[in-house]
Write a protein that holds these residues in place. Structure first.
Motif, PDB file in Angstrom:
ATOM      1  N   UNK A 191       0.819  -1.212   0.000  1.00 45.27           N
ATOM      2  CA  UNK A 191       0.000   0.000   0.000  1.00 45.27           C
ATOM      3  C   UNK A 191       0.850   1.259   0.000  1.00 45.27           C
ATOM      4  N   UNK A 243       2.114   2.566  -3.225  1.00 47.07           N
ATOM      5  CA  UNK A 243       1.145   3.190  -4.123  1.00 47.07           C
ATOM      6  C   UNK A 243       0.897   4.652  -3.792  1.00 47.07           C
ATOM      7  N   UNK A 262      -3.267  -8.937  -9.912  1.00 49.44           N
ATOM      8  CA  UNK A 262      -4.662  -8.589 -10.124  1.00 49.44           C
ATOM      9  C   UNK A 262      -5.099  -7.426  -9.220  1.00 49.44           C
ATOM     10  N   UNK A 263      -4.636  -7.447  -7.961  1.00 51.12           N
ATOM     11  CA  UNK A 263      -5.168  -6.498  -6.978  1.00 51.12           C
ATOM     12  C   UNK A 263      -4.257  -5.310  -6.708  1.00 51.12           C
ATOM     13  N   UNK A 264      -3.037  -5.366  -7.199  1.00 47.85           N
ATOM     14  CA  UNK A 264      -2.148  -4.212  -7.043  1.00 47.85           C
ATOM     15  C   UNK A 264      -1.548  -3.885  -8.401  1.00 47.85           C
ATOM     16  N   UNK A 265      -2.435  -3.614  -9.362  1.00 43.71           N
ATOM     17  CA  UNK A 265      -2.000  -3.424 -10.743  1.00 43.71           C
ATOM     18  C   UNK A 265      -0.995  -2.289 -10.869  1.00 43.71           C
ATOM     19  N   UNK A 266      -1.085  -1.274  -9.982  1.00 43.70           N
ATOM     20  CA  UNK A 266      -0.192  -0.120 -10.077  1.00 43.70           C
ATOM     21  C   UNK A 266       1.268  -0.485  -9.845  1.00 43.70           C
ATOM     22  N   UNK A 320      -6.828  -9.797   1.232  1.00 39.67           N
ATOM     23  CA  UNK A 320      -5.764  -8.803   1.380  1.00 39.67           C
ATOM     24  C   UNK A 320      -6.128  -7.711   2.381  1.00 39.67           C
ATOM     25  N   UNK A 341     -12.125  -6.406   2.044  1.00 40.18           N
ATOM     26  CA  UNK A 341     -11.112  -5.493   1.506  1.00 40.18           C
ATOM     27  C   UNK A 341     -11.725  -4.602   0.425  1.00 40.18           C
ATOM     28  N   UNK A 377      -8.083  -0.993  -7.635  1.00 40.91           N
ATOM     29  CA  UNK A 377      -6.758  -1.591  -7.771  1.00 40.91           C
ATOM     30  C   UNK A 377      -6.368  -1.813  -9.232  1.00 40.91           C
TER      31      UNK A 377
END
Lengths: 501, 501
Positions: free
Chosen positions: A217, A220, A261-265, A498, B121, B130
């Motif tokens: 996190x 980001x 998938x969940x932290x594409x950045x 997550x 989440x 995300x």
């Protein structure tokens, strides 16, 4: 208890009053006004806590003999599970009230399994401890032993902001089983304890999970530098034994399946590096090792050969001068004797563990046994010190429970009553093979009995399946078997959770 | 990134080398020796971290308008779930990356449910956050707002031993939704924050569970005084609203079902006292309240009417002078405005919340909305401030998402572009009834629309069933619905888990 009796008394009075008026809006809310002054005068202030409690005196002749078990790892828990509680009272002293199912611990760090699925409370393993009047579980550490007088000194363990000063107390034993385990080796390297996380307890896994999600996190935060982002998302594992390899495998699986998938950045910034001074999985068959190396590399784990010299808050330094910035550092380089074991004036095995004979007794003292990672055969037995494996500890716990049960049946349970008794067959360890998972439905199973021997070795999906099944049947309670299966199922269907809680 | 490129480079070289000798025992363990000196000279030390990051600039004309949401409670999460991410980029700023399913939180304190089953989440609630390049979740607190320039100031949140200095950054918004909630009321009573535990976040429930299990174990230390044992096992709940009553009910259920069985040594010492200044469940129907009082008393909860004056580490003092020693103190006496809300120079509602008009806009500033417990109607609307309930917050989030979606469709999404737009119907709240569980398969359901109105009210097993079903269908993801059902099932079959992890 004056305060409590007065509360109850008022309650009784008020209940009678209230029942005469059943439709009152506050039928049984008690008022304490009437006797406030009188009551508070009676009360003693409970705050000045005496720091030394009496503990447990030696057992009387009409009581069952008392086995004191130090530790709740594989060895101690297997012993407590099998011991005959009709013959003995069991008192367990440990800083944790549960056993950790260590082979599955690495899976909890990334949420494949939940923490509670791999922890088994002592009350479930041996229900007599919470029910029998002479059996106890003490949340405490053993600080020293007086083997001449058959007693151990203990200190209660608390934590959190409100933690109390530790209470000291003594426990007398008829038989003492030391199963207090080992502690992670840091080889005297500066900064390891401060900055790295070990992987031996549930709270270690919780810390790793929280840190990993925190770093994901933080990385980001809009405007963060590329350098800082790469550092935060660099996960370094030091130590290429089964734990380090399993954790690296789980981590790369988490990255491939969930982070992308969940932290594409930030998905292209997260990296896993495994640092090992020698070879990874050195106890395994050569071909299995090569297979593991290929699979780990394929799933993105970088294997680096190096020796760590120094650990700083955000980077570690190898002996060749290389600096490796990290966001998460997991340390898993084997275990060595704990400070308690070092402090004991008992015979020692090569390597500094508590020395035991073939019957797992500590020579030269009466009624003291040692099992698991804290113990090793003394040189005079001519046997090698066994590796620090769950398998060894569990087998020793099982053996010693049977030994103590047969001693108890022969009226040798009380202190100094087993002298010269025939103990039967000595403990013999037979290695059943090693297993390690490497993520992505792949595992290694090495069924050879020693490094030099020939035998079956498996790798790939089938061995992953064997690995999972083998562990499912070894998780002790049905409740946890059920939860492990449910966790695996939901990870497959819904992905990992997550939420950083 | 120099360090990373050099690691990768070595890796590539070594892989080629290794593949020429496939049977080597260490095929792809990389050595870093060759370029240690060169590499370490190139590297910059990442430790001196810049404390101010750029953040997010105002959106460009070719970008989607940006909605910034402060908070991840019922209001903010419902809004993010429903907002049209084809129309807007969403940036969420919150100190937690999940929503807490608050009505079930009390059940997690004693292990009826697991913590993760009640946390959802943000990535699951709104996957676009995300995935979309312009959407972000920031683990941060908003520290101040500059409504003239359409931006918020934020500070990253970290915790644990290695916590970083907070990073500061700014985020520009096109629309701002303040949904940052409220904070527990302590009425200025000394010692509440230091010694009591609130029950609003998952970490509160974790702390309560750990403390309860710790006290159960400490009270078993051999030789402890009767006085100290009674104190440790006296659980005091202050506040008789739904949360306090539900927690007391769960606790007595835990004592009856699990403590008596698993802590036989101390089962007669554990007590629950609920202290309330007025009536318990004051918003509920009279008969329901009486039913709750009878049921709680029957299951061993002592209801005491009193006002707390002072809280010390191990006892609290009522206004009438009575001293009540406790081992666990849970504080649940309602909520009030947070320091952030107090510090904002925005119109306020009666009671100090952020003032909003009928369309949930903050009057006198552009593009700012407030929903949930932090907001209330300004006096000029002639409407009463709504109660701080999940139900209200969720309905407001849903309404505002629809409003913002219609503004976005009408090209009013960018900053200052919705002036004079017809906003359609204002927000109207319709109360659907209240529910509270009181343990042991009993619950209250009050379906009246207000305290004065007539209507259906239910109590007992059927309403417990309705309560459980209603919550199961309201838990947002299928994963968590599934886990809640599985948790309830295993609690019924195996009892609660008492491992203190």
């Amino acid at each position: 208890m004056a305060w409590f009796r007065s509360l109850v008394r008022v309650a009784a009075i008020e209940t009678r009053k209230a029942s005469s008026n059943p439709l009152s809006t506050t039928p049984t809310l008690y008022s304490l006004k009437h006797l406030s002054t009188a009551a508070s005068n009676q009360r003693r202030d409970p705050q000045p806590t005496p720091i030394q409690y009496s503990g447990l005196e030696p057992t009387r002749p009409d009581e069952k003999p008392r086995v004191v078990v130090l530790g709740t790892g594989w060895a101690g828990c297997r012993l407590m599970k099998d011991i005959d509680t009709k013959l003995y009272d069991v008192v367990c002293v440990s800083p944790r009230n549960h056993m950790v199912f260590t082979p599955l611990l690495a899976s909890t760090c990334v949420g494949t399994l939940e923490f509670r699925s791999v922890a088994e409370s002592i009350g479930r393993i041996q229900p007599a401890i919470s029910r029998e009047p002479g059996s106890y579980f003490c949340l405490a550490n053993c600080t020293s032993m007086d083997t001449n007088n058959h007693l151990v000194h203990c200190e209660s363990v608390t934590d959190g902001p409100d933690s109390l000063d530790p209470w000291k107390f003594k426990i007398s034993y008829d038989k003492l089983v030391i199963a207090s385990g080992a502690q992670p080796l840091t080889f005297g390297i500066q900064g390891v304890k401060e900055h790295a996380i070990f992987l031996r307890e549930v709270y270690h896994a919780q810390e790793i999970r929280r840190k990993l999600l925190l770093n994901l996190m933080l990385s980001q935060v809009p405007g963060i530098s590329e350098e800082e982002k790469s550092r935060l998302l660099h996960c370094v594992v030091v130590g290429g034994g089964p734990t380090g390899v399993e954790f690296s495998g789980e981590l790369s699986d988490f990255i491939i399946k969930d982070v992308r998938q969940r932290y594409a950045h930030v998905k292209d910034y997260i990296k896993v590096t495994l640092i090992e001074a020698n070879e990874i999985l050195s106890s395994f068959d050569d071909r299995l090792r090569q297979y593991a190396t290929r699979q780990l590399t394929k799933s993105g784990v970088r294997l680096v050969r190096g020796i760590v010299k120094d650990v700083k808050a955000q980077k570690l330094i190898l002996t060749d001068g290389t600096e490796v910035p990290y966001g998460l550092l997991v340390w898993s380089t084997g275990v060595g004797p704990s400070p308690l074991v070092n402090s004991l004036e008992l015979p020692k095995s090569p390597g500094g563990r508590i020395g035991v004979d073939e019957w797992l007794r500590v020579p030269s003292v009466q009624d003291v046994f040692a099992i698991g990672d804290c113990s090793g055969f003394v040189e005079s037995t001519g046997k090698a010190v066994l590796p620090a494996l769950a398998q060894v500890a569990e087998r020793q716990g099982k053996y010693l429970a049977q030994l103590l049960n047969s001693i108890g049946k022969a009226e040798g349970g009380k202190a100094n009553m087993a002298n010269g008794m025939d103990l039967g067959k000595p403990f013999v360890y037979k290695h059943l093979g090693s297993m390690a998972t490497i993520g992505r439905y792949k595992a290694l199973v090495d069924l050879r009995q020693s490094k030099e021997a020939k035998g079956l070795s498996l790798s790939g999906f089938m061995s992953w399946f064997i690995w999972r099944s083998a562990y499912l049947t070894r998780v002790i309670s049905w409740r946890n078997r059920f939860y492990v299966a449910i966790n695996w199922l939901t990870t497959l269907v819904f992905g990992r959770d997550i939420s950083r809680i």
